[in-house]
Design a protein around this motif. Structure first.
Motif, PDB file in Angstrom:
ATOM      1  N   LYS A   4      -7.699  72.529  24.232  1.00 48.48           N
ATOM      2  CA  LYS A   4      -8.553  71.938  23.194  1.00 48.48           C
ATOM      3  C   LYS A   4      -8.065  70.552  22.800  1.00 48.48           C
ATOM      4  O   LYS A   4      -8.857  69.628  22.612  1.00 48.48           O
ATOM      5  CB  LYS A   4      -8.580  72.841  21.955  1.00 48.48           C
ATOM      6  N   LYS A   5      -6.745  70.405  22.656  1.00 48.12           N
ATOM      7  CA  LYS A   5      -6.189  69.108  22.272  1.00 48.12           C
ATOM      8  C   LYS A   5      -6.466  68.059  23.350  1.00 48.12           C
ATOM      9  O   LYS A   5      -6.848  66.931  23.039  1.00 48.12           O
ATOM     10  CB  LYS A   5      -4.685  69.237  22.035  1.00 48.12           C
ATOM     11  N   LYS A   6      -6.308  68.439  24.600  1.00 45.02           N
ATOM     12  CA  LYS A   6      -6.570  67.509  25.692  1.00 45.02           C
ATOM     13  C   LYS A   6      -8.046  67.112  25.724  1.00 45.02           C
ATOM     14  O   LYS A   6      -8.378  65.939  25.908  1.00 45.02           O
ATOM     15  CB  LYS A   6      -6.167  68.133  27.025  1.00 45.02           C
ATOM     16  N   ALA A   7      -8.928  68.080  25.516  1.00 42.45           N
ATOM     17  CA  ALA A   7     -10.363  67.785  25.499  1.00 42.45           C
ATOM     18  C   ALA A   7     -10.710  66.847  24.340  1.00 42.45           C
ATOM     19  O   ALA A   7     -11.531  65.939  24.492  1.00 42.45           O
ATOM     20  CB  ALA A   7     -11.168  69.074  25.404  1.00 42.45           C
ATOM     21  N   LEU A   8     -10.089  67.058  23.190  1.00 44.39           N
ATOM     22  CA  LEU A   8     -10.336  66.199  22.032  1.00 44.39           C
ATOM     23  C   LEU A   8      -9.860  64.772  22.301  1.00 44.39           C
ATOM     24  O   LEU A   8     -10.550  63.801  21.982  1.00 44.39           O
ATOM     25  CB  LEU A   8      -9.641  66.766  20.796  1.00 44.39           C
ATOM     26  N   GLU A   9      -8.684  64.643  22.919  1.00 45.29           N
ATOM     27  CA  GLU A   9      -8.178  63.306  23.244  1.00 45.29           C
ATOM     28  C   GLU A   9      -9.074  62.603  24.258  1.00 45.29           C
ATOM     29  O   GLU A   9      -9.331  61.399  24.147  1.00 45.29           O
ATOM     30  CB  GLU A   9      -6.747  63.405  23.776  1.00 45.29           C
ATOM     31  N   GLU A  10      -9.578  63.355  25.238  1.00 46.72           N
ATOM     32  CA  GLU A  10     -10.485  62.764  26.218  1.00 46.72           C
ATOM     33  C   GLU A  10     -11.797  62.327  25.553  1.00 46.72           C
ATOM     34  O   GLU A  10     -12.342  61.279  25.884  1.00 46.72           O
ATOM     35  CB  GLU A  10     -10.765  63.750  27.353  1.00 46.72           C
ATOM     36  N   GLU A  11     -12.281  63.125  24.610  1.00 44.05           N
ATOM     37  CA  GLU A  11     -13.507  62.768  23.891  1.00 44.05           C
ATOM     38  C   GLU A  11     -13.292  61.517  23.041  1.00 44.05           C
ATOM     39  O   GLU A  11     -14.152  60.632  22.998  1.00 44.05           O
ATOM     40  CB  GLU A  11     -13.968  63.929  23.019  1.00 44.05           C
ATOM     41  N   LYS A  12     -12.128  61.432  22.378  1.00 45.63           N
ATOM     42  CA  LYS A  12     -11.818  60.227  21.595  1.00 45.63           C
ATOM     43  C   LYS A  12     -11.791  58.996  22.492  1.00 45.63           C
ATOM     44  O   LYS A  12     -12.315  57.944  22.129  1.00 45.63           O
ATOM     45  CB  LYS A  12     -10.454  60.373  20.903  1.00 45.63           C
ATOM     46  N   LEU A  13     -11.184  59.127  23.662  1.00 46.22           N
ATOM     47  CA  LEU A  13     -11.092  57.996  24.582  1.00 46.22           C
ATOM     48  C   LEU A  13     -12.480  57.595  25.078  1.00 46.22           C
ATOM     49  O   LEU A  13     -12.796  56.398  25.133  1.00 46.22           O
ATOM     50  CB  LEU A  13     -10.173  58.339  25.758  1.00 46.22           C
ATOM     51  N   ARG A  14     -13.333  58.581  25.416  1.00 40.69           N
ATOM     52  CA  ARG A  14     -14.695  58.263  25.855  1.00 40.69           C
ATOM     53  C   ARG A  14     -15.477  57.551  24.748  1.00 40.69           C
ATOM     54  O   ARG A  14     -16.183  56.573  25.008  1.00 40.69           O
ATOM     55  CB  ARG A  14     -15.443  59.537  26.263  1.00 40.69           C
ATOM     56  N   THR A  15     -15.334  58.041  23.517  1.00 43.48           N
ATOM     57  CA  THR A  15     -16.034  57.425  22.396  1.00 43.48           C
ATOM     58  C   THR A  15     -15.544  56.002  22.171  1.00 43.48           C
ATOM     59  O   THR A  15     -16.339  55.079  21.952  1.00 43.48           O
ATOM     60  CB  THR A  15     -15.841  58.262  21.114  1.00 43.48           C
ATOM     61  N   LEU A  16     -14.228  55.817  22.220  1.00 45.56           N
ATOM     62  CA  LEU A  16     -13.675  54.481  22.026  1.00 45.56           C
ATOM     63  C   LEU A  16     -14.129  53.532  23.129  1.00 45.56           C
ATOM     64  O   LEU A  16     -14.489  52.387  22.859  1.00 45.56           O
ATOM     65  CB  LEU A  16     -12.150  54.536  21.964  1.00 45.56           C
TER      66      LEU A  16
END
Length: 165
Positions: free
Chosen positions: A72-84
């Motif tokens: 979950k943490k990895k998916a959240l970090e990937e989502e943050k990076l995509r959004t940024l």
């Protein structure tokens, strides 16, 4: 859909650890408590069997929980990076177009000798530097936030480099 936990390294480690604990417990009992008896991988004593099952089950459940949280943490970090990255593409496009417009106006003013040539070169250099910094942020691979004040954060940007770079 829930990903298969058997392909996850932390969960696999917990399964292997529980097997190791089971075998170690068997060896421990064989060498320390049951000198006259044969080695038992599955103990005859129901209390001993129940204890091993509970301990190994707890280890496996804990490993599954840690694996799920890590995923979950990895998916959240990937989502943050995509959004940024999406945000930075938009910012670079809009701010970059505005800066290029200013650059063309300065070049026209420079050709018409309306503006000081030295000042014009400095402004053009600042515009080029800003456009390059926007491109660097857009292409980042790791996002770290650093607190500037109570409610203000800024990005510390890093790019992952390939081994042959």
């Amino acid at each position: 859909m829930q990903p298969n936990l058997l392909t996850k390294p932390i969960f696999l480690f917990s399964v292997l650890l529980s097997c190791l604990v089971w075998v170690a417990e068997s060896l421990f009992h064989y060498f320390l408590f049951d000198h006259g008896h044969h080695f038992e991988l599955i103990p005859d004593d129901q209390n001993e069997l129940w204890m091993r099952i509970v301990i190994c089950t707890i280890i496996i459940i804990f490993g599954g929980y840690i694996q799920r949280q890590s995923t979950k943490k990895k998916a959240l970090e990937e989502e943050k990076l995509r959004t940024l990255k999406a945000t930075m593409h938009t910012v670079e496009d809009r701010v970059g177009n505005t800066l290029l417009g200013i650059k063309f106006l300065l070049l026209d003013a420079q050709n018409s000798q309306i503006i000081n040539l030295e000042l014009s070169h400095e402004i053009l250099k600042m515009i080029d530097d800003t456009i390059n910094e926007l491109r660097e942020i857009r292409n980042l691979d790791v996002v770290r936030e650093k607190r500037f004040s109570k409610d203000t954060y800024y990005l510390q940007t890093e790019r992952r480099t390939a081994p042959d770079e």
